[in-house]
Motif scaffolding. Structure first.
Motif, PDB file in Angstrom:
ATOM      1  N   UNK A  19       0.818  -1.224   0.000  1.00  0.00           N
ATOM      2  CA  UNK A  19       0.000   0.000   0.000  1.00  0.00           C
ATOM      3  C   UNK A  19       0.851   1.274   0.000  1.00  0.00           C
ATOM      4  N   UNK A  20       1.990   1.239   0.664  1.00  0.00           N
ATOM      5  CA  UNK A  20       2.871   2.415   0.707  1.00  0.00           C
ATOM      6  C   UNK A  20       3.378   2.733  -0.695  1.00  0.00           C
ATOM      7  N   UNK A  21       3.720   1.700  -1.453  1.00  0.00           N
ATOM      8  CA  UNK A  21       4.220   1.903  -2.814  1.00  0.00           C
ATOM      9  C   UNK A  21       3.125   2.420  -3.746  1.00  0.00           C
ATOM     10  N   UNK A  22       1.873   2.155  -3.406  1.00  0.00           N
ATOM     11  CA  UNK A  22       0.769   2.592  -4.257  1.00  0.00           C
ATOM     12  C   UNK A  22       0.278   4.003  -3.918  1.00  0.00           C
ATOM     13  N   UNK A  23       0.823   4.612  -2.901  1.00  0.00           N
ATOM     14  CA  UNK A  23       0.411   5.978  -2.549  1.00  0.00           C
ATOM     15  C   UNK A  23       0.773   6.912  -3.695  1.00  0.00           C
ATOM     16  N   UNK A  24      -0.128   7.823  -4.043  1.00  0.00           N
ATOM     17  CA  UNK A  24       0.183   8.756  -5.137  1.00  0.00           C
ATOM     18  C   UNK A  24       1.338   9.688  -4.771  1.00  0.00           C
ATOM     19  N   UNK A  25       2.043  10.143  -5.782  1.00  0.00           N
ATOM     20  CA  UNK A  25       3.206  11.025  -5.566  1.00  0.00           C
ATOM     21  C   UNK A  25       2.832  12.271  -4.784  1.00  0.00           C
ATOM     22  N   UNK A  26       1.651  12.814  -5.039  1.00  0.00           N
ATOM     23  CA  UNK A  26       1.255  14.032  -4.325  1.00  0.00           C
ATOM     24  C   UNK A  26       1.139  13.762  -2.819  1.00  0.00           C
ATOM     25  N   UNK A  27       0.740  12.553  -2.439  1.00  0.00           N
ATOM     26  CA  UNK A  27       0.648  12.204  -1.014  1.00  0.00           C
ATOM     27  C   UNK A  27       2.044  12.060  -0.422  1.00  0.00           C
ATOM     28  N   UNK A  28       2.944  11.453  -1.176  1.00  0.00           N
ATOM     29  CA  UNK A  28       4.303  11.232  -0.682  1.00  0.00           C
ATOM     30  C   UNK A  28       5.022  12.546  -0.387  1.00  0.00           C
ATOM     31  N   UNK A  29       4.611  13.620  -1.041  1.00  0.00           N
ATOM     32  CA  UNK A  29       5.266  14.921  -0.845  1.00  0.00           C
ATOM     33  C   UNK A  29       4.768  15.679   0.378  1.00  0.00           C
ATOM     34  N   UNK A  30       3.752  15.166   1.060  1.00  0.00           N
ATOM     35  CA  UNK A  30       3.213  15.842   2.242  1.00  0.00           C
ATOM     36  C   UNK A  30       4.129  15.574   3.432  1.00  0.00           C
ATOM     37  N   UNK A  31       4.499  16.623   4.109  1.00  0.00           N
ATOM     38  CA  UNK A  31       5.398  16.499   5.270  1.00  0.00           C
ATOM     39  C   UNK A  31       4.601  16.221   6.540  1.00  0.00           C
ATOM     40  N   UNK A  32       5.224  15.534   7.468  1.00  0.00           N
ATOM     41  CA  UNK A  32       4.619  15.235   8.758  1.00  0.00           C
ATOM     42  C   UNK A  32       4.786  16.458   9.668  1.00  0.00           C
ATOM     43  N   UNK A  33       3.680  17.088  10.067  1.00  0.00           N
ATOM     44  CA  UNK A  33       3.795  18.264  10.928  1.00  0.00           C
ATOM     45  C   UNK A  33       4.289  17.927  12.340  1.00  0.00           C
ATOM     46  N   UNK A  34       4.350  16.645  12.680  1.00  0.00           N
ATOM     47  CA  UNK A  34       4.781  16.234  14.021  1.00  0.00           C
ATOM     48  C   UNK A  34       6.144  15.541  14.008  1.00  0.00           C
ATOM     49  N   UNK A  35       6.831  15.599  12.892  1.00  0.00           N
ATOM     50  CA  UNK A  35       8.129  14.933  12.765  1.00  0.00           C
ATOM     51  C   UNK A  35       9.080  15.378  13.867  1.00  0.00           C
ATOM     52  N   UNK A  36       9.718  14.403  14.514  1.00  0.00           N
ATOM     53  CA  UNK A  36      10.681  14.695  15.566  1.00  0.00           C
ATOM     54  C   UNK A  36      10.074  15.045  16.909  1.00  0.00           C
ATOM     55  N   UNK A  37       8.775  15.025  17.027  1.00  0.00           N
ATOM     56  CA  UNK A  37       8.081  15.383  18.273  1.00  0.00           C
ATOM     57  C   UNK A  37       7.921  14.123  19.135  1.00  0.00           C
TER      58      UNK A  37
END
Length: 119
Positions: A19-37
């Motif tokens: 399922x991760x490989x099937x995610x559209x490119x536009x979704x893959x470009x979204x950053x995690x707003x909680x990264x490193x938290x």
């Protein structure tokens, strides 16, 4: 007939992807707003235990058709792709959508999943 053969081949190949490989490119470009938290990671661990561990195991080891999530593919996946999978699920793989969770909670799970070495 040739078109039908191409369609069957395309569907077969798509089913072979995670399922991760099937995610559209536009979704893959979204950053995690909680990264490193760290607080978000801990909250994500609790949510994972409640929402995901029944199928994926308490240590992300996987059960039956649910794949293990302690894999490089998950740790290195774009956060937006993981978020997309949580939002949409994967009917072909038997994974339900977790769109019922508020967006911040889905990001907390993504934060937890992107952290190798944590049970």
């Amino acid at each position: 007939m040739k078109a039908l053969g191409c369609f069957v081949l395309a569907v077969t190949c798509a089913w072979g992807q995670s399922p991760v490989q099937r995610a559209p490119a536009r979704a893959a470009n979204i950053r995690n707003p909680m990264e490193g938290d760290e607080k978000a990671r801990r909250a994500g661990a609790r949510l994972f235990a409640r929402e995901c561990a029944e199928c994926h195991g308490s240590n992300r080891e996987g059960y039956g058709n649910a794949p293990p999530l302690r894999r490089t593919e998950i740790y290195q996946a774009p956060p937006g792709a993981l978020f997309w999978v949580l939002r949409n699920g994967s009917l072909a793989r038997g994974m339900p959508s977790f769109a019922h969770l508020p967006e911040p909670q889905r990001w907390q799970i993504v934060t937890f999943l992107g952290t190798p070495g944590f049970p």
